[in-house]
Design a protein around this motif. Structure first.
Motif, PDB file in Angstrom:
ATOM      1  N   TRP A 177      54.378 -34.176   6.810  1.00 24.21           N
ATOM      2  CA  TRP A 177      54.527 -34.903   8.077  1.00 24.21           C
ATOM      3  C   TRP A 177      55.939 -35.491   8.176  1.00 24.21           C
ATOM      4  O   TRP A 177      56.399 -35.844   9.232  1.00 24.21           O
ATOM      5  CB  TRP A 177      53.525 -36.046   8.180  1.00 24.21           C
ATOM      6  CG  TRP A 177      52.132 -35.687   7.811  1.00 24.21           C
ATOM      7  CD1 TRP A 177      51.296 -36.417   7.036  1.00 24.21           C
ATOM      8  CD2 TRP A 177      51.394 -34.533   8.195  1.00 24.21           C
ATOM      9  NE1 TRP A 177      50.100 -35.791   6.902  1.00 24.21           N
ATOM     10  CE2 TRP A 177      50.124 -34.636   7.604  1.00 24.21           C
ATOM     11  CE3 TRP A 177      51.671 -33.415   8.966  1.00 24.21           C
ATOM     12  CZ2 TRP A 177      49.144 -33.674   7.771  1.00 24.21           C
ATOM     13  CZ3 TRP A 177      50.693 -32.451   9.131  1.00 24.21           C
ATOM     14  CH2 TRP A 177      49.457 -32.582   8.544  1.00 24.21           C
ATOM     15  N   ASP A 178      56.579 -35.645   7.030  1.00 23.33           N
ATOM     16  CA  ASP A 178      57.877 -36.308   7.002  1.00 23.33           C
ATOM     17  C   ASP A 178      58.976 -35.269   7.178  1.00 23.33           C
ATOM     18  O   ASP A 178      59.356 -34.576   6.244  1.00 23.33           O
ATOM     19  CB  ASP A 178      58.035 -37.042   5.663  1.00 23.33           C
ATOM     20  CG  ASP A 178      59.252 -37.950   5.641  1.00 23.33           C
ATOM     21  OD1 ASP A 178      60.104 -37.802   6.534  1.00 23.33           O
ATOM     22  OD2 ASP A 178      59.327 -38.798   4.738  1.00 23.33           O
ATOM     23  N   ILE A 205      55.180 -43.708   7.033  1.00 22.49           N
ATOM     24  CA  ILE A 205      54.250 -44.547   7.797  1.00 22.49           C
ATOM     25  C   ILE A 205      54.449 -44.324   9.288  1.00 22.49           C
ATOM     26  O   ILE A 205      53.482 -44.199  10.052  1.00 22.49           O
ATOM     27  CB  ILE A 205      54.446 -46.032   7.431  1.00 22.49           C
ATOM     28  CG1 ILE A 205      54.081 -46.256   5.959  1.00 22.49           C
ATOM     29  CG2 ILE A 205      53.602 -46.933   8.334  1.00 22.49           C
ATOM     30  CD1 ILE A 205      54.502 -47.605   5.419  1.00 22.49           C
ATOM     31  N   GLU A 206      55.694 -44.255   9.722  1.00 17.00           N
ATOM     32  CA  GLU A 206      55.973 -43.993  11.139  1.00 17.00           C
ATOM     33  C   GLU A 206      55.397 -42.648  11.557  1.00 17.00           C
ATOM     34  O   GLU A 206      54.758 -42.527  12.612  1.00 17.00           O
ATOM     35  CB  GLU A 206      57.481 -44.017  11.388  1.00 17.00           C
ATOM     36  CG  GLU A 206      57.852 -43.713  12.835  1.00 17.00           C
ATOM     37  CD  GLU A 206      59.356 -43.728  13.065  1.00 17.00           C
ATOM     38  OE1 GLU A 206      59.833 -42.920  13.895  1.00 17.00           O
ATOM     39  OE2 GLU A 206      60.054 -44.538  12.413  1.00 17.00           O
ATOM     40  N   ASP A 207      55.607 -41.631  10.731  1.00 16.03           N
ATOM     41  CA  ASP A 207      55.069 -40.309  11.055  1.00 16.03           C
ATOM     42  C   ASP A 207      53.542 -40.323  11.069  1.00 16.03           C
ATOM     43  O   ASP A 207      52.908 -39.642  11.879  1.00 16.03           O
ATOM     44  CB  ASP A 207      55.577 -39.274  10.052  1.00 16.03           C
ATOM     45  CG  ASP A 207      57.049 -38.945  10.248  1.00 16.03           C
ATOM     46  OD1 ASP A 207      57.596 -39.322  11.306  1.00 16.03           O
ATOM     47  OD2 ASP A 207      57.642 -38.318   9.352  1.00 16.03           O
ATOM     48  N   PHE A 208      52.955 -41.093  10.178  1.00 19.74           N
ATOM     49  CA  PHE A 208      51.492 -41.214  10.151  1.00 19.74           C
ATOM     50  C   PHE A 208      50.984 -41.793  11.472  1.00 19.74           C
ATOM     51  O   PHE A 208      49.994 -41.313  12.035  1.00 19.74           O
ATOM     52  CB  PHE A 208      51.064 -42.107   8.982  1.00 19.74           C
ATOM     53  CG  PHE A 208      49.585 -42.351   8.913  1.00 19.74           C
ATOM     54  CD1 PHE A 208      48.741 -41.457   8.264  1.00 19.74           C
ATOM     55  CD2 PHE A 208      49.021 -43.472   9.515  1.00 19.74           C
ATOM     56  CE1 PHE A 208      47.368 -41.675   8.217  1.00 19.74           C
ATOM     57  CE2 PHE A 208      47.655 -43.702   9.475  1.00 19.74           C
ATOM     58  CZ  PHE A 208      46.827 -42.798   8.821  1.00 19.74           C
ATOM     59  N   VAL A 224      43.651 -39.842   8.406  1.00 19.35           N
ATOM     60  CA  VAL A 224      43.719 -40.322   7.025  1.00 19.35           C
ATOM     61  C   VAL A 224      44.712 -39.439   6.282  1.00 19.35           C
ATOM     62  O   VAL A 224      44.748 -38.228   6.495  1.00 19.35           O
ATOM     63  CB  VAL A 224      42.346 -40.240   6.315  1.00 19.35           C
ATOM     64  CG1 VAL A 224      42.452 -40.797   4.898  1.00 19.35           C
ATOM     65  CG2 VAL A 224      41.274 -40.967   7.100  1.00 19.35           C
ATOM     66  N   ASP A 225      45.517 -40.042   5.426  1.00 18.10           N
ATOM     67  CA  ASP A 225      46.431 -39.240   4.612  1.00 18.10           C
ATOM     68  C   ASP A 225      46.579 -39.885   3.244  1.00 18.10           C
ATOM     69  O   ASP A 225      46.400 -41.100   3.091  1.00 18.10           O
ATOM     70  CB  ASP A 225      47.800 -39.123   5.286  1.00 18.10           C
ATOM     71  CG  ASP A 225      48.568 -37.893   4.812  1.00 18.10           C
ATOM     72  OD1 ASP A 225      48.035 -37.158   3.952  1.00 18.10           O
ATOM     73  OD2 ASP A 225      49.686 -37.665   5.299  1.00 18.10           O
ATOM     74  N   GLU A 226      46.884 -39.064   2.243  1.00 15.09           N
ATOM     75  CA  GLU A 226      47.024 -39.540   0.869  1.00 15.09           C
ATOM     76  C   GLU A 226      48.473 -39.436   0.417  1.00 15.09           C
ATOM     77  O   GLU A 226      49.206 -38.540   0.834  1.00 15.09           O
ATOM     78  CB  GLU A 226      46.136 -38.726  -0.078  1.00 15.09           C
ATOM     79  CG  GLU A 226      44.654 -38.959   0.122  1.00 15.09           C
ATOM     80  CD  GLU A 226      43.821 -38.269  -0.948  1.00 15.09           C
ATOM     81  OE1 GLU A 226      44.384 -37.425  -1.681  1.00 15.09           O
ATOM     82  OE2 GLU A 226      42.624 -38.566  -1.044  1.00 15.09           O
ATOM     83  N   PHE A 227      48.852 -40.353  -0.477  1.00 11.93           N
ATOM     84  CA  PHE A 227      50.212 -40.380  -1.003  1.00 11.93           C
ATOM     85  C   PHE A 227      50.169 -40.673  -2.496  1.00 11.93           C
ATOM     86  O   PHE A 227      49.390 -41.510  -2.948  1.00 11.93           O
ATOM     87  CB  PHE A 227      51.044 -41.471  -0.310  1.00 11.93           C
ATOM     88  CG  PHE A 227      51.146 -41.302   1.180  1.00 11.93           C
ATOM     89  CD1 PHE A 227      52.214 -40.636   1.743  1.00 11.93           C
ATOM     90  CD2 PHE A 227      50.149 -41.797   2.013  1.00 11.93           C
ATOM     91  CE1 PHE A 227      52.304 -40.469   3.117  1.00 11.93           C
ATOM     92  CE2 PHE A 227      50.224 -41.641   3.389  1.00 11.93           C
ATOM     93  CZ  PHE A 227      51.302 -40.968   3.939  1.00 11.93           C
ATOM     94  N   SER A 229      48.581 -39.996  14.243  1.00  8.54           N
ATOM     95  CA  SER A 229      47.352 -40.664  14.686  1.00  8.54           C
ATOM     96  C   SER A 229      47.269 -40.708  16.205  1.00  8.54           C
ATOM     97  O   SER A 229      46.185 -40.622  16.782  1.00  8.54           O
ATOM     98  CB  SER A 229      47.293 -42.092  14.125  1.00  8.54           C
ATOM     99  OG  SER A 229      47.294 -42.087  12.717  1.00  8.54           O
ATOM    100  N   MET A 230      48.415 -40.832  16.843  1.00  7.36           N
ATOM    101  CA  MET A 230      48.453 -40.873  18.305  1.00  7.36           C
ATOM    102  C   MET A 230      48.355 -39.477  18.918  1.00  7.36           C
ATOM    103  O   MET A 230      47.546 -39.236  19.814  1.00  7.36           O
ATOM    104  CB  MET A 230      49.755 -41.534  18.769  1.00  7.36           C
ATOM    105  CG  MET A 230      49.867 -43.006  18.450  1.00  7.36           C
ATOM    106  SD  MET A 230      51.487 -43.663  18.951  1.00  7.36           S
ATOM    107  CE  MET A 230      51.246 -45.419  18.627  1.00  7.36           C
TER     108      MET A 230
END
Length: 440
Positions: A118-119, A170-173, A158-161, A177-178
């Motif tokens: 996502w990043d 976090i911004e990409d998450f 939901v995502d795991e790190f 989500s949106m």
């Protein structure tokens, strides 16, 4: 002339619908096998996780895994595209909705870190050497108010790190989500976007993005005072809920003990298994995450496995003992609570019943070598019982010295087993030695 194929977009849409139908069929097939939570009567997430974890050979579970993997790969690509093409102006704010972005600890893992796709900037946290346990965290986008709250705490994403996520992650998450939530939710923006207190350190970095949201979307980071009040409230609520599960499992255990006492091993084993299932589900719940609760739960699980091991060895009319299962259940008891002496005693009994006297002795020494059990006379006495062919320590000086020499020197297997073993075993021999005139 009519086209013989559909448009690519329509083809993809039909493929996705077909895939979703197959996924739901797979989920439905295993869903009929879930055991509801014993206190709420509902099938909860922990019930699903435990069933899947304990039935990996179930064809329906394997089919579900296969479908999940396919969907995960497709969804990953969709979200990559959604993130790359993210346009705040194409999303609408839904009045009366609130979400919470929450960072939660998810235990340790030895898995290698996966690139966070996502990043786009490929920002990563530092990778530890392969094989070294690393902390794992999860980000949740919980729906607190609005569509999706009817069935409780639902998540849009939901995502795991491995390691703590970066501000960019976090911004990409939040963007995912949106713009690309799970299928049952529409792309949208909440009227209130909250962040858990442990994300406050990212507020400054996230501010440019958050300030770009429409005017009718507010955001807030959980204040310390509120976080503390909620934590205290959650702790007390969790404490009460935890105690209910422990009491429920204990009542089932008592039913198993009663069955064992009336020489009904099959019923005892059934009840012990029921209680273990309750507690293993409890270990998956957040209310058992407090250290003392986790320890209490695992200690009770160990007792249940040890009791089940004993029941597997119980000779009763119409019941066939299962010594291999008895050994396995004793090992489970030790795994649950390495400091539980009865686990080693049950394991020793199972080995002994299987004709493996060496394994029976090894099991006891294994416990005695633990600092928590090195002075456990029950383990030491049972070891001496086996080492003396169940006769007890020799009562004459010469015979006792000869026995010691054999156990500690002449018998190579025994000598290796007993190397540097002190604690209760040595104390017991020293006390006995004084009674027969041997100074150790």
């Amino acid at each position: 002339m009519a086209s013989s194929s559909l448009t690519p977009d329509l083809d993809q849409e039909l493929d996705e619908e077909s895939e979703l139908r197959e996924y739901r069929k797979a989920m439905s097939a295993i869903g009929r096998k879930f055991t509801p939570d014993p206190l709420t009567g509902e099938v909860e997430f922990t019930d699903i996780i435990r069933y899947i974890d304990t039935h990996v050979d179930d064809p329906d579970v394997q089919r579900f895994f296969s479908m999940s993997e396919r969907r995960s790969e497709r969804k990953k690509e969709v979200r990559i595209q959604a993130l790359a093409n993210f346009d705040i102006n194409k999303l609408r704010v839904v009045p009366g909705t609130s979400w919470c972005i929450s960072l939660e600890y998810a235990g340790l893992t030895t898995d290698e870190r996966q690139d966070d796709k996502w990043d786009i900037s490929k920002s990563k946290t530092k990778v530890k050497p392969e094989g070294e346990p690393q902390q794992q965290f999860q980000l949740f986008c919980y729906i607190r108010e609005g569509p999706g709250t009817d069935a409780g705490d639902n998540s849009r994403h939901v995502d795991e790190f491995i390691g703590l996520p970066t501000s960019k992650q976090i911004e990409d998450f939040v963007k995912v989500s949106m713009a690309s939530p799970v299928e049952c939710y529409e792309p949208s923006i909440p009227s209130l976007l909250g962040f858990s207190h442990n994300l406050t350190q990212h507020e400054a970095s996230l501010k440019p993005f958050l300030d770009s949201l429409p005017w009718n979307c507010r955001y807030i980071f959980e204040p310390t005072e509120l976080k503390n009040r909620l934590s205290d409230k959650h702790y007390e609520m969790g404490k009460r809920g935890f105690r209910q599960y422990i009491e429920h499992a204990t009542a089932i255990k008592d039913a198993g003990n009663a069955a064992y006492a009336r020489n009904d091993p099959a019923e005892a084993i059934t009840q012990y298994a029921r209680a273990i299932e309750v507690l293993e589900k409890l270990l998956l719940k957040s209310i058992s995450e407090e250290e003392e609760r986790d320890r209490e739960t695992r200690a009770l699980v160990a007792v249940l496995w040890a009791n089940s091991s004993a029941a597997k060895m119980l000779e009763a009319p119409g019941y066939e003992t299962n010594l291999e299962d008895a050994k396995s259940h004793a090992e489970n008891a030790i795994t649950s609570d390495p400091g539980y002496a009865k686990g080693y005693i049950r394991l020793s009994h199972a080995h002994e019943r299987l004709g493996n006297l060496s394994g029976a002795k090894d099991a006891l020494v294994r416990g005695l070598r633990l600092k928590a059990l090195e002075n456990h006379f029950g383990l030491a006495d049972h070891l001496i019982f086996l080492q003396t062919d169940k006769k007890g320590l020799p009562q004459s000086k010469d015979e006792f010295e000869l026995w010691l020499k054999n156990v500690l020197l002449d018998d190579q297997e025994s000598a290796e087993r007993m190397r540097d073993l002190g604690g209760a075993w040595k104390t017991r021999c020293r006390i006995h030695g004084k009674t027969v005139g041997v100074d150790l």
